[in-house]
Design a protein around this motif. Sequence first.
Motif, PDB file in Angstrom:
ATOM      1  N   PRO A 186       0.798  -1.233   0.000  1.00  0.00           N
ATOM      2  CA  PRO A 186       0.000   0.000   0.000  1.00  0.00           C
ATOM      3  C   PRO A 186       0.830   1.282   0.000  1.00  0.00           C
ATOM      4  O   PRO A 186       0.432   2.271  -0.629  1.00  0.00           O
ATOM      5  CB  PRO A 186      -0.830  -0.119   1.285  1.00  0.00           C
ATOM      6  CG  PRO A 186      -0.941  -1.590   1.516  1.00  0.00           C
ATOM      7  CD  PRO A 186       0.348  -2.176   1.041  1.00  0.00           C
ATOM      8  N   ASP A 187       1.982   1.266   0.677  1.00  0.00           N
ATOM      9  CA  ASP A 187       2.769   2.499   0.747  1.00  0.00           C
ATOM     10  C   ASP A 187       3.482   2.827  -0.558  1.00  0.00           C
ATOM     11  O   ASP A 187       4.083   3.888  -0.692  1.00  0.00           O
ATOM     12  CB  ASP A 187       3.780   2.438   1.899  1.00  0.00           C
ATOM     13  CG  ASP A 187       4.774   1.286   1.763  1.00  0.00           C
ATOM     14  OD1 ASP A 187       4.627   0.455   0.832  1.00  0.00           O
ATOM     15  OD2 ASP A 187       5.709   1.218   2.582  1.00  0.00           O
ATOM     16  N   GLU A 188       3.407   1.915  -1.544  1.00  0.00           N
ATOM     17  CA  GLU A 188       4.011   2.168  -2.845  1.00  0.00           C
ATOM     18  C   GLU A 188       2.971   2.566  -3.895  1.00  0.00           C
ATOM     19  O   GLU A 188       3.305   2.781  -5.054  1.00  0.00           O
ATOM     20  CB  GLU A 188       4.769   0.928  -3.332  1.00  0.00           C
ATOM     21  CG  GLU A 188       5.987   0.574  -2.473  1.00  0.00           C
ATOM     22  CD  GLU A 188       6.718  -0.655  -2.982  1.00  0.00           C
ATOM     23  OE1 GLU A 188       6.412  -1.093  -4.119  1.00  0.00           O
ATOM     24  OE2 GLU A 188       7.576  -1.178  -2.262  1.00  0.00           O
ATOM     25  N   ILE A 189       1.709   2.638  -3.498  1.00  0.00           N
ATOM     26  CA  ILE A 189       0.627   2.960  -4.427  1.00  0.00           C
ATOM     27  C   ILE A 189       0.172   4.396  -4.199  1.00  0.00           C
ATOM     28  O   ILE A 189      -0.171   4.777  -3.075  1.00  0.00           O
ATOM     29  CB  ILE A 189      -0.565   1.999  -4.252  1.00  0.00           C
ATOM     30  CG1 ILE A 189      -0.134   0.560  -4.550  1.00  0.00           C
ATOM     31  CG2 ILE A 189      -1.719   2.401  -5.172  1.00  0.00           C
ATOM     32  CD1 ILE A 189      -1.203  -0.472  -4.264  1.00  0.00           C
ATOM     33  N   GLU A 190       0.185   5.191  -5.258  1.00  0.00           N
ATOM     34  CA  GLU A 190      -0.296   6.572  -5.163  1.00  0.00           C
ATOM     35  C   GLU A 190      -1.808   6.605  -5.358  1.00  0.00           C
ATOM     36  O   GLU A 190      -2.311   6.161  -6.384  1.00  0.00           O
ATOM     37  CB  GLU A 190       0.371   7.465  -6.210  1.00  0.00           C
ATOM     38  CG  GLU A 190      -0.102   8.908  -6.157  1.00  0.00           C
ATOM     39  CD  GLU A 190       0.404   9.769  -7.297  1.00  0.00           C
ATOM     40  OE1 GLU A 190       0.234  11.001  -7.218  1.00  0.00           O
ATOM     41  OE2 GLU A 190       0.957   9.215  -8.268  1.00  0.00           O
ATOM     42  N   VAL A 191      -2.498   7.118  -4.380  1.00  0.00           N
ATOM     43  CA  VAL A 191      -3.942   7.292  -4.463  1.00  0.00           C
ATOM     44  C   VAL A 191      -4.256   8.765  -4.237  1.00  0.00           C
ATOM     45  O   VAL A 191      -3.907   9.329  -3.197  1.00  0.00           O
ATOM     46  CB  VAL A 191      -4.685   6.420  -3.430  1.00  0.00           C
ATOM     47  CG1 VAL A 191      -6.183   6.726  -3.456  1.00  0.00           C
ATOM     48  CG2 VAL A 191      -4.448   4.941  -3.717  1.00  0.00           C
ATOM     49  N   VAL A 192      -4.890   9.401  -5.209  1.00  0.00           N
ATOM     50  CA  VAL A 192      -5.234  10.815  -5.132  1.00  0.00           C
ATOM     51  C   VAL A 192      -6.629  10.950  -4.533  1.00  0.00           C
ATOM     52  O   VAL A 192      -7.584  10.348  -5.033  1.00  0.00           O
ATOM     53  CB  VAL A 192      -5.184  11.474  -6.524  1.00  0.00           C
ATOM     54  CG1 VAL A 192      -5.674  12.916  -6.463  1.00  0.00           C
ATOM     55  CG2 VAL A 192      -3.769  11.405  -7.094  1.00  0.00           C
ATOM     56  N   GLU A 193      -6.724  11.739  -3.495  1.00  0.00           N
ATOM     57  CA  GLU A 193      -8.023  11.998  -2.873  1.00  0.00           C
ATOM     58  C   GLU A 193      -8.611  13.305  -3.411  1.00  0.00           C
ATOM     59  O   GLU A 193      -7.900  14.152  -3.932  1.00  0.00           O
ATOM     60  CB  GLU A 193      -7.885  12.067  -1.355  1.00  0.00           C
ATOM     61  CG  GLU A 193      -7.339  10.785  -0.724  1.00  0.00           C
ATOM     62  CD  GLU A 193      -8.212   9.560  -0.968  1.00  0.00           C
ATOM     63  OE1 GLU A 193      -9.402   9.723  -1.326  1.00  0.00           O
ATOM     64  OE2 GLU A 193      -7.703   8.427  -0.812  1.00  0.00           O
TER      65      GLU A 193
END
Length: 380
Positions: A186-193
């Motif tokens: 999870p810490d390597e996945i960019e998720v834009v809020e």
Amino acid sequence: MPGELRPMTGYDALVEGAITAGCRFFAGYPITPSTEIAERMSNRLPKVGGIFIQMEDELASIIAIIGASWGGLKAMTATSGPGFSLMQEGLGFAIITETPIVLVDVMRGGPSTGLVTLPSQGDVMQARWGSHGDYAIIALAPWSSQEMFDLAIKAFNLAEIYRNPVIILSDEVVAHIREPIKIPPPDEIEVVERRKPSVPPTEFIPYLPEPGEWVSPMPAFGEGYNLLVESVMHDEFGHRIGMGQPIAERKIKRIYYKIEKNVEKIAMYEEKGLEDADVAIVTYGSSARTSLKAMKDARNLGIKVGMLRLITLWPFYDKLIEELSSKVKSIVVPEMNMGKIVREVERASKGQCKILSVPKVGGVLHNPDEILSAVKLAAR
């Protein structure tokens, strides 16, 4: 476990990518070959606190996810060609109201009901021009199960960044193929809020970007802000403008240019063997899988050929094709249609090299030899 390779179909990978990106609402109507996406979502979303609804038709499906998005949720639907046609009115609604949604089109042969379980790439122009009026769209074309996962996350990120619908143009081959994929930690996945307003409700103007920005923040209903979600041409407050041409022009240009002027940020592509190429294969989606084999076969025959795989189809990256056209003598464009993206390649190449279209219809992939034959012709 994250980081491990695991076998997944394209539709399973897409669902897991969407959930990883934060999708918590799915509305859809069954249609082959996309039905498994809805089936998978109906099982997975309740387990992560999400909501699945089977709607009465495709138009209702896209309207439902628009409503969910304004309610504060990341939302998605999935369909195939006939359903995609029915969704075009809702797509235009999402565009003019600047609503971030993700729409998956698992392409099958057409026109009309067409080839209900066989692949095609016939919807690529509909993705760009299917709804009426002037606007811009983002459309991504995965070629593998891994990219179904990766691009699902990317699609949600782009939808939030640009407050715009994003289309994932898959096809039956990519949706149903089973391949090992890697899900990163999870810490390597960019998720834009979603970007929320920084001003109180009394100072907020819903469709007015901050100075130097193309896109305004987006609160949800129930957060205290006054919101008008209006399909008729409207001003920055959401009020209907009647005959107000200057306001309409300002609105249309902004929703168009917020995508088209950011093409270099949005466009994704992959290059293989182009360093010394005399011939380039420009390809996308499942056609790229066959093109890669044809490229390797051509190289074994001593033909200097490379491959440019377009991951972002829209906005179309003209500059990329123009630069490629200045370096090679011929470009070969295989597609599972009668020749659609090839028209964009011809336009962007500005006559600098020869362009060969390799169409394939009837619900089957190209044979590598068909593409190889075109490469041989292009290399003469």
